[in-house]
Motif scaffolding. Structure first.
Motif, PDB file in Angstrom:
ATOM      1  N   HIS A 204     -15.100  29.282 -59.349  1.00  0.00           N
ATOM      2  CA  HIS A 204     -15.653  29.644 -58.231  1.00  0.00           C
ATOM      3  C   HIS A 204     -16.353  30.930 -58.108  1.00  0.00           C
ATOM      4  O   HIS A 204     -17.329  31.137 -57.516  1.00  0.00           O
ATOM      5  CB  HIS A 204     -14.481  29.741 -57.334  1.00  0.00           C
ATOM      6  N   ALA A 205     -15.713  31.791 -59.068  1.00  0.00           N
ATOM      7  CA  ALA A 205     -16.503  33.190 -59.299  1.00  0.00           C
ATOM      8  C   ALA A 205     -17.756  32.924 -59.951  1.00  0.00           C
ATOM      9  O   ALA A 205     -18.877  33.507 -59.761  1.00  0.00           O
ATOM     10  CB  ALA A 205     -15.698  33.966 -60.396  1.00  0.00           C
TER      11      ALA A 205
ATOM     12  N   LEU B 130      -9.204  35.730 -56.195  1.00  0.00           N
ATOM     13  CA  LEU B 130      -8.953  34.618 -56.964  1.00  0.00           C
ATOM     14  C   LEU B 130      -7.553  34.162 -56.824  1.00  0.00           C
ATOM     15  O   LEU B 130      -7.344  33.041 -56.875  1.00  0.00           O
ATOM     16  CB  LEU B 130      -9.670  34.767 -58.305  1.00  0.00           C
ATOM     17  N   SER B 131      -6.536  35.043 -57.081  1.00  0.00           N
ATOM     18  CA  SER B 131      -5.256  34.688 -57.261  1.00  0.00           C
ATOM     19  C   SER B 131      -4.674  33.846 -56.229  1.00  0.00           C
ATOM     20  O   SER B 131      -4.055  33.066 -56.353  1.00  0.00           O
ATOM     21  CB  SER B 131      -4.189  35.945 -57.727  1.00  0.00           C
ATOM     22  N   THR B 132      -5.232  34.487 -54.785  1.00  0.00           N
ATOM     23  CA  THR B 132      -4.730  33.920 -53.609  1.00  0.00           C
ATOM     24  C   THR B 132      -5.616  32.589 -53.258  1.00  0.00           C
ATOM     25  O   THR B 132      -5.122  31.679 -52.748  1.00  0.00           O
ATOM     26  CB  THR B 132      -4.572  34.576 -52.486  1.00  0.00           C
ATOM     27  N   ALA B 133      -6.897  32.763 -53.668  1.00  0.00           N
ATOM     28  CA  ALA B 133      -7.816  31.741 -53.114  1.00  0.00           C
ATOM     29  C   ALA B 133      -8.295  30.681 -53.970  1.00  0.00           C
ATOM     30  O   ALA B 133      -8.743  29.738 -53.932  1.00  0.00           O
ATOM     31  CB  ALA B 133      -9.193  32.549 -52.884  1.00  0.00           C
TER      32      ALA B 133
ATOM     33  N   ARG C 252      -8.747  41.195 -70.393  1.00  0.00           N
ATOM     34  CA  ARG C 252      -8.385  39.812 -70.671  1.00  0.00           C
ATOM     35  C   ARG C 252      -8.313  39.115 -69.135  1.00  0.00           C
ATOM     36  O   ARG C 252      -8.825  38.084 -68.964  1.00  0.00           O
ATOM     37  CB  ARG C 252      -7.555  39.358 -71.502  1.00  0.00           C
ATOM     38  N   CYS C 253      -7.307  39.770 -68.325  1.00  0.00           N
ATOM     39  CA  CYS C 253      -7.097  39.251 -67.029  1.00  0.00           C
ATOM     40  C   CYS C 253      -8.470  39.093 -66.151  1.00  0.00           C
ATOM     41  O   CYS C 253      -8.768  38.275 -65.602  1.00  0.00           O
ATOM     42  CB  CYS C 253      -6.152  39.823 -66.336  1.00  0.00           C
ATOM     43  N   THR C 254      -9.023  40.029 -65.951  1.00  0.00           N
ATOM     44  CA  THR C 254     -10.471  40.392 -65.587  1.00  0.00           C
ATOM     45  C   THR C 254     -11.436  39.327 -65.846  1.00  0.00           C
ATOM     46  O   THR C 254     -12.178  38.507 -65.115  1.00  0.00           O
ATOM     47  CB  THR C 254     -10.925  41.675 -65.678  1.00  0.00           C
ATOM     48  N   LEU C 255     -11.534  39.130 -67.327  1.00  0.00           N
ATOM     49  CA  LEU C 255     -12.562  38.105 -67.891  1.00  0.00           C
ATOM     50  C   LEU C 255     -12.116  36.747 -67.458  1.00  0.00           C
ATOM     51  O   LEU C 255     -13.085  35.955 -67.059  1.00  0.00           O
ATOM     52  CB  LEU C 255     -12.419  38.316 -69.325  1.00  0.00           C
TER      53      LEU C 255
END
Ligand SMILES: C[S@@+](CC[C@H](N)C(=O)[O-])C[C@H]1O[C@@H](n2cnc3c(N)ncnc32)[C@H](O)[C@@H]1O
Length: 485
Positions: free
Chosen positions: A444-445, A474-477, A434-437
């Motif tokens: 942005h992705a 993504l988490s940082t960006a 689920r996190c990856t989804l």
């Protein structure tokens, strides 16, 4: 099909309407194209010859060539009523054997090569027994066309346009050619690889249905070749001849980019996917390896209902199920291996009913066309490995024209398998999946992936594209602001 239609296919004979040719020449004129001499190398009945002679009235020569003498006859007849006739020369020749260097050298000044090459592939030629093809071995000294195209199927126009670029690579000039959009992109990629000095490139979408009755994405490809300018292989794409705003496509990191502005804005995510995207199982024997379950047993594609151990059976979802968001349809696939190359003989004792079933269909399985099956253990399959047996998945269908990821939970305690039109990531836990989804659905992705997809392609979603997205950034960006969003 009658002989006339076969000839029409072999020679890709779809004449451009006069009005479209005139619109295109006027468009080029507004772009500053001012040739001294013009070549239409496969001019047919002459729509571009006449339009170019009219619009580029300072050009001293317009050379029209075609393999079809009857077309040139029609054009001569049309010229009789034309004031530009004195500047027009016609020649019947075969593009593939003509000495183009001699002809282009004889034309002084700035050159424009314009027209609409035959629309036919070498594969279509071989189906109809056509011979209107280049001599592969003498192409640019590169060891054959296939060596650079990387594919055995190519459009004749792709070959012809590359040949045309050679005429201009030293002297410079302009090219304006009607082409399939996919061919235009391939030509640009070849030009970059061959270091042909393209200074400017643009495509303008053409309604092929309306003008040629052909259901194909087509465009005008306009190229400026300048031997002394810094080359650029980016290409501005316009949706019509009268559009002023276009988007820019090009190549970055070895990949074709369908929107450079969007790609550049999201390039902080361009890298390597933390997990490699895989494609589903490949067995090339759907009638034998795939089943529908009922109370009576497992029914294969031949209509036989059989009893099998569940050892090797896994729930199956096909690309069409994933792409159109359908529920599982009680279908299964038989996996003979858990890793590519693994010995299949232990099935004799582990799952004797399954082994006997495979033996009963051995003739068909042993005759599978691809040589990879002959080289592997008997009844082998592809697209398996540890990753294939993790319970949770995120899947996408490569054939559908939508960037839609689907979370797929295990069914009856087993991981769901896919066919090879599906790409997927796999996970041990639902939480990870689920996190990856959520990361893949981040705007942005999605923007980065969209900027790498060309929706007019047959298989627009490719593993090379999916694997370019480093969603771990993504988490940082995600806090990074891009001007686009
Ligand atoms: C798509 S039609 C376009 C004709 C013309 N350029 C136009 O825009 O109306 C392709 C043309 O290529 C010609 N052609 C096909 N093979 C050829 C060859 N090997 N050499 C020269 N012309 C060829 C056909 O006769 C036909 O007129």
């Amino acid at each position: 099909m009658n002989r006339k239609n076969l000839k029409r296919i072999e020679f890709g004979d779809f004449q451009t309407p006069d009005a479209l040719a005139l619109d295109i020449c006027r468009h080029l004129h507004t772009l500053g194209v001012r040739p001294d001499a013009i070549i239409e190398p496969s001019c047919g009945k002459g729509a571009f010859v006449l339009a170019a002679a009219q619009v580029f009235d300072t050009a001293h020569t317009v050379l029209g060539c075609d393999i079809n003498e009857a077309h040139l006859g029609t054009l001569r007849h049309r010229l009789a009523q034309h004031s530009c006739a004195a500047r027009i020369q016609l020649e019947c020749l075969d593009f593939f054997t003509a000495d183009w260097m001699k002809r282009t050298r004889a034309l002084s000044g700035r050159l424009l090569v314009i027209g609409n090459f035959p629309w036919v592939t070498n594969a279509a030629q071989s189906v109809i027994g056509g011979a209107n093809l280049p001599e592969k071995s003498n192409f640019l000294g590169l060891g054959g066309f296939e060596a650079i195209s990387g594919a055995s199927n190519f459009d004749i126009s792709e070959w012809m346009l590359l040949e045309t670029l050679r005429w201009l690579e030293k002297r410079g000039g302009d090219i304006a050619m009607l082409l399939k959009t996919s061919v235009a992109r391939k030509v640009l990629a070849h030009a970059e690889r061959l270091h042909i000095p393209i200074a400017q490139a643009r495509t303008v979408a053409i309604d092929a249905k309306r003008h040629f009755g052909a259901a194909v994405d087509a465009c005008l490809l306009a190229l400026r070749v300048e031997p002394h300018a810094a080359p650029s292989y980016d290409c501005t794409v316009f949706s019509g001849l009268h559009e002023r705003e276009g988007k820019t496509i090009g190549r970055r990191h070895g990949l074709a980019v369908s929107d450079l502005d969007v790609f550049d804005a999201c390039s902080f995510l361009a890298g390597k996917s933390p997990q490699k995207w895989r494609s589903g199982v490949k067995h090339d024997a759907a009638a034998i390896m795939e089943f529908t379950r009922s109370a009576a047993g497992y029914t294969n594609g031949l209509g036989e209902t059989v009893q099998l151990e569940d050892t090797c059976l896994f729930p199956l979802m096909k690309g069409s199920d994933i792409g159109s968001d359908k529920a599982w349809r009680n279908t299964f696939v038989l996996l003979t291996q858990r890793a590519v190359g693994a010995d299949t003989r232990p099935l004799q004792t582990l799952a004797p009913l399954t082994w006997n079933y495979l033996l009963a269909h051995a003739q068909r399985l042993d005759a599978r066309a691809s040589t990879v099956y002959a080289k592997g253990p008997r009844f082998c399959i592809f697209g398996v490995g540890d990753y294939a047996f993790r319970p949770w998945r995120i899947a996408i269908c490569s054939l559908y024209k939508a960037l839609r990821f689907r979370l797929v939970a295990p069914i009856e305690g087993r991981p769901v398998m896919f066919d090879d039109t599906v790409y997927y990531l796999s996970f041990e836990t639902e939480r990870e999946a689920r996190c990856t989804l959520a990361a893949l659905e981040n705007k942005h992705a999605r923007a980065l992936l969209s900027s790498l997809i060309f929706w007019d392609e047959k298989r627009p979603i490719k593993t090379a594209i999916l694997n370019k997205l480093d969603y771990s950034r993504l988490s940082t960006a995600s806090t990074a602001q891009s001007s686009l969003f």
